[in-house]
Design a protein around this motif. Sequence first.
Motif, PDB file in Angstrom:
ATOM      1  N   ALA A 219      35.324 122.116 -23.453  1.00  0.00           N
ATOM      2  CA  ALA A 219      34.970 121.630 -24.782  1.00  0.00           C
ATOM      3  C   ALA A 219      35.749 122.319 -25.893  1.00  0.00           C
ATOM      4  O   ALA A 219      36.146 123.476 -25.780  1.00  0.00           O
ATOM      5  N   SER A 220      35.973 121.561 -26.984  1.00  0.00           N
ATOM      6  CA  SER A 220      36.465 122.127 -28.240  1.00  0.00           C
ATOM      7  C   SER A 220      36.023 121.214 -29.366  1.00  0.00           C
ATOM      8  O   SER A 220      35.832 120.009 -29.175  1.00  0.00           O
ATOM      9  N   ASP A 221      35.838 121.796 -30.549  1.00  0.00           N
ATOM     10  CA  ASP A 221      35.426 120.994 -31.702  1.00  0.00           C
ATOM     11  C   ASP A 221      36.437 119.886 -31.978  1.00  0.00           C
ATOM     12  O   ASP A 221      36.065 118.773 -32.369  1.00  0.00           O
ATOM     13  N   HIS A 222      37.719 120.192 -31.812  1.00  0.00           N
ATOM     14  CA  HIS A 222      38.771 119.216 -32.057  1.00  0.00           C
ATOM     15  C   HIS A 222      38.590 117.978 -31.176  1.00  0.00           C
ATOM     16  O   HIS A 222      38.691 116.837 -31.652  1.00  0.00           O
ATOM     17  N   LEU A 223      38.291 118.175 -29.907  1.00  0.00           N
ATOM     18  CA  LEU A 223      38.115 117.050 -28.997  1.00  0.00           C
ATOM     19  C   LEU A 223      36.878 116.231 -29.357  1.00  0.00           C
ATOM     20  O   LEU A 223      36.902 114.991 -29.275  1.00  0.00           O
ATOM     21  N   PHE A 224      35.814 116.904 -29.765  1.00  0.00           N
ATOM     22  CA  PHE A 224      34.592 116.179 -30.119  1.00  0.00           C
ATOM     23  C   PHE A 224      34.796 115.265 -31.324  1.00  0.00           C
ATOM     24  O   PHE A 224      34.173 114.209 -31.422  1.00  0.00           O
ATOM     25  N   THR A 225      35.682 115.642 -32.253  1.00  0.00           N
ATOM     26  CA  THR A 225      35.929 114.779 -33.416  1.00  0.00           C
ATOM     27  C   THR A 225      36.586 113.462 -33.015  1.00  0.00           C
ATOM     28  O   THR A 225      36.537 112.485 -33.770  1.00  0.00           O
ATOM     29  N   LEU A 226      37.197 113.414 -31.826  1.00  0.00           N
ATOM     30  CA  LEU A 226      37.869 112.206 -31.355  1.00  0.00           C
ATOM     31  C   LEU A 226      37.038 111.435 -30.326  1.00  0.00           C
ATOM     32  O   LEU A 226      37.525 110.470 -29.740  1.00  0.00           O
ATOM     33  N   GLY A 227      35.804 111.878 -30.120  1.00  0.00           N
ATOM     34  CA  GLY A 227      34.898 111.124 -29.256  1.00  0.00           C
ATOM     35  C   GLY A 227      34.578 111.751 -27.924  1.00  0.00           C
ATOM     36  O   GLY A 227      33.907 111.122 -27.089  1.00  0.00           O
ATOM     37  N   ALA A 228      35.025 112.969 -27.667  1.00  0.00           N
ATOM     38  CA  ALA A 228      34.733 113.616 -26.390  1.00  0.00           C
ATOM     39  C   ALA A 228      33.235 113.886 -26.254  1.00  0.00           C
ATOM     40  O   ALA A 228      32.521 114.061 -27.245  1.00  0.00           O
ATOM     41  N   PHE A 229      32.782 113.927 -25.021  1.00  0.00           N
ATOM     42  CA  PHE A 229      31.389 114.284 -24.729  1.00  0.00           C
ATOM     43  C   PHE A 229      31.376 115.023 -23.394  1.00  0.00           C
ATOM     44  O   PHE A 229      32.394 115.094 -22.703  1.00  0.00           O
ATOM     45  N   GLU A 230      30.219 115.585 -23.056  1.00  0.00           N
ATOM     46  CA  GLU A 230      30.126 116.387 -21.835  1.00  0.00           C
ATOM     47  C   GLU A 230      29.309 115.677 -20.765  1.00  0.00           C
ATOM     48  O   GLU A 230      28.311 115.018 -21.060  1.00  0.00           O
TER      49      GLU A 230
END
Length: 243
Positions: A194-205
């Motif tokens: 995980a990284s905050d940068h990836l979450f801004t583009l729609g990543a999830f766990e």
Amino acid sequence: MIRIPLLAVARDSDFPPVERALAEPDGLLAAGGDLSPERLLAAYRRGIFPWFSDGEPILWWSPAQRTVFDTAAMHVPRRLARWLRGCDWTIRSDTAFGDVMRACAAPRAKQHGTWITTEMLDAYERLHALGHAHSVEAWADDRLVGGIYGVAVGRMFYGESMFSAETNGSKVALLGLARALHGWGFPLLDAQVASDHLFTLGAFELPRADFCSRVAELAAADVAASPWTDRTLPQPHELAAER
């Protein structure tokens, strides 16, 4: 003292079940073995990836939570979408695989050293030559301004690392890759951790068990390994709208 299984170099030295990965450090599963194409592909099919630094043995990981993208549901922030509409860069694939890897390995601010060692470079360039490892690149005329590389197995893509030489370079490459993968029938893009940068583009766990279940299905698809040089990729202005 941390105790984990040690893999022999012999090809029949198999990985332990991912459920045996340590909680601390999160996901550490095994050490040793080699970075042969056969070993790497076997690891990816099980939801395992290598990650180690110079001077360490090869370390194999399968974290408790896996960061992924649904390739049909990437998020494009409004400011980025406005910028993409006017972007005149070109997105290509597999035209500069080694350059992308070396750019990803270059020193970064607040980062000491790199896990993309010479051994890793050699291993993934072998995978690339066999049609398993790929790069997606953002070009401004003849300048490589961003890129991402990873491994395709069946209908599963495992992202390894990305870089930017210009603002938004890695975002253009990542969004271009995801849009292309969706069109080619790859529903999931692994981003590992995980990284905050990836979450801004729609990543999830996804929990490890769920991730590995999806991987077992997708990686088993009968898709021949081949270069992506002749594939049509979306261009930056086409990425402005979410799907």
